[in-house]
Write a protein that holds these residues in place. Structure first.
Motif, short mmCIF file in Angstrom:
data_model
loop_
_atom_site.label_atom_id
_atom_site.label_comp_id
_atom_site.label_asym_id
_atom_site.label_seq_id
_atom_site.Cartn_x
_atom_site.Cartn_y
_atom_site.Cartn_z
N ILE A 1 0.86 -1.19 0.00
CA ILE A 1 0.00 0.00 0.00
C ILE A 1 0.89 1.24 0.00
O ILE A 1 1.63 1.47 0.96
CB ILE A 1 -0.95 0.02 1.22
N GLY A 2 0.85 1.99 -1.09
CA GLY A 2 1.68 3.19 -1.22
C GLY A 2 2.82 2.95 -2.21
O GLY A 2 3.47 1.90 -2.16
N ARG A 3 3.06 3.92 -3.11
CA ARG A 3 4.06 3.72 -4.17
C ARG A 3 5.21 4.71 -4.07
O ARG A 3 5.75 5.17 -5.08
CB ARG A 3 3.39 3.81 -5.54
N SER A 4 5.60 5.09 -2.84
CA SER A 4 6.71 6.04 -2.69
C SER A 4 7.99 5.44 -3.26
O SER A 4 8.17 4.23 -3.32
CB SER A 4 6.92 6.35 -1.21
N HIS A 5 8.89 6.35 -3.68
CA HIS A 5 10.17 5.90 -4.24
C HIS A 5 11.04 5.22 -3.19
O HIS A 5 11.90 4.41 -3.52
CB HIS A 5 10.92 7.09 -4.84
N ILE A 6 10.82 5.57 -1.92
CA ILE A 6 11.67 5.06 -0.83
C ILE A 6 11.20 3.71 -0.30
O ILE A 6 12.00 2.87 0.07
CB ILE A 6 11.71 6.08 0.33
N VAL A 7 9.88 3.48 -0.30
CA VAL A 7 9.39 2.25 0.31
C VAL A 7 8.50 1.41 -0.63
O VAL A 7 8.87 0.32 -1.06
CB VAL A 7 8.62 2.50 1.63
N GLY A 8 7.34 1.93 -0.99
CA GLY A 8 6.35 1.12 -1.72
C GLY A 8 6.87 0.59 -3.04
O GLY A 8 6.79 -0.62 -3.32
N ARG A 9 7.43 1.49 -3.87
CA ARG A 9 7.89 1.08 -5.20
C ARG A 9 9.00 0.02 -5.11
O ARG A 9 8.87 -1.06 -5.69
CB ARG A 9 8.31 2.31 -6.00
#
Ligand SMILES: Nc1nc(=O)c2c([nH]1)NC[C@@H]1CN(c3ccc(C(=O)N[C@@H](CCC(=O)O)C(=O)O)cc3)C=[N+]21
Length: 295
Positions: free
Chosen positions: A163-171
């Motif tokens: 859940i979540g597509r941030s460059h640091i975590v989700g992606r």
């Protein structure tokens, strides 16, 4: 239900790294040196950078904290990065995010020497990660993989919902869970603000990784029995009864979700401490690579 105890595992990892540092010292070798650049004085950023520097001291690394004012220009920050790239004494460094609005974060991340990029945020390292090449894996995703591994969590053929597509975590997490090997070999769904029927998708997950930053988003009704629940959320909520005046809350309604989950990470004491431990691990790696490339 078993708690994925990030506090404990991160301490184990720090002990392992400290033992490596001791061996380096006995051999008369240079110890790893991490630098952290902090622009501005955001309270949370100061806390995180402070923990990173203290962790370095505890395990015997050298560390340098570079503090720059919130009015720093992009040119000034890029000049500092160039200096750190060229400083042969520094094995790895990070630029703490978020950066003030006058600075283009993408330009900054591109300026970091990929061989010193212990955050793993440079596109070169992100690309290598996606292609299973040896690289620096971003510390938070790396920490989650390490927790799954140390608790022997089965991921093969499982449905992982991120859940979540941030460059640091989700992606990066969505890529890592789908890679060959273990932890990995999972079937991944990456969900975000435009996902339709998100609750229905989450209810099908064997593994849920929530990196949203919305307190109490994930409720017990939403998860399957025996799901593995990883909470990456860290939101500061005012709480006058605490000495610091705030408490840290995750994305997961822990009290209720923990009754249904097979494994679950707490907040605090879950993914957060693992992030710091894996940054140190990446710095140790950077030192080892740096040494073999200078011989
Ligand atoms: N270039 C860069 N690299 C990062 O790795 C990076 C960053 N920028 N910007 C911000 C995020 C966030 N982050 C955390 C690290 C440790 C905890 C941590 O230790 N949390 C404790 C609680 C800490 C507290 O009490 O505030 C816990 O969850 O138990 C949390 C969050 C690294 N980040």
């Amino acid at each position: 239900m078993e708690i994925l105890d990030g506090k404990k595992v991160s301490n184990d990892i720090k002990d392992e790294i400290a033992a490596e540092v001791l061996k380096m010292k006995e051999r008369g070798e240079k110890v790893p040196h991490l630098a952290a650049v902090l622009v501005g004085n955001d309270g949370a950023s100061l806390t995180y950078v402070g923990s990173k520097v203290r962790a370095c001291e505890r395990i015997g690394f050298e560390s340098t904290l570079v503090k720059m004012p919130s009015t720093t220009s992009e040119i000034e920050l890029l000049a500092k990065i160039k200096e750190l790239n060229e400083n042969d004494d520094i094995d790895g460094f990070i630029v703490q995010l978020p950066l003030p609005p006058q600075i283009d974060t993408q330009k900054v991340l591109l300026a970091v020497d990929p061989d010193k990029d212990v955050d793993g945020f440079h596109p070169m390292n992100f690309g290598k990660m996606a292609l299973d090449m040896s690289t620096f894996i971003p510390a938070t995703p790396f920490g989650i993989l390490e927790l799954l591994e140390r608790y022997n969590v089965d991921t093969k053929g499982k449905h992982t919902v991120v859940i979540g597509r941030s460059h640091i975590v989700g992606r990066p997490m969505s890529i890592l869970m789908g890679r060959k090997g273990w932890p990995g070999n999972s079937t991944v769904t990456l969900t975000h603000s435009h996902t339709k029927n998100i609750t229905q998708i989450i209810s099908q997950a064997d593994i849920v990784i929530s990196a949203l930053g919305v307190p109490n988003f994930l409720k017990a009704e939403m998860v399957k029995d025996d799901a593995v629940v990883i909470d990456v959320g860290i939101t500061r909520v005012t709480d006058e009864s605490r000495p610091k005046g705030y408490k840290i809350v995750g994305d997961v309604d822990f009290d209720n979700v923990s009754k249904k989950a097979s494994f679950i990470t707490p907040v605090p004491g879950g993914v957060g401490p693992m992030t710091i431990a894996m940054l140190l691990k990446n710095t140790l790696l950077a030192r080892e690579r740096h040494r073999s490339s200078s011989k």
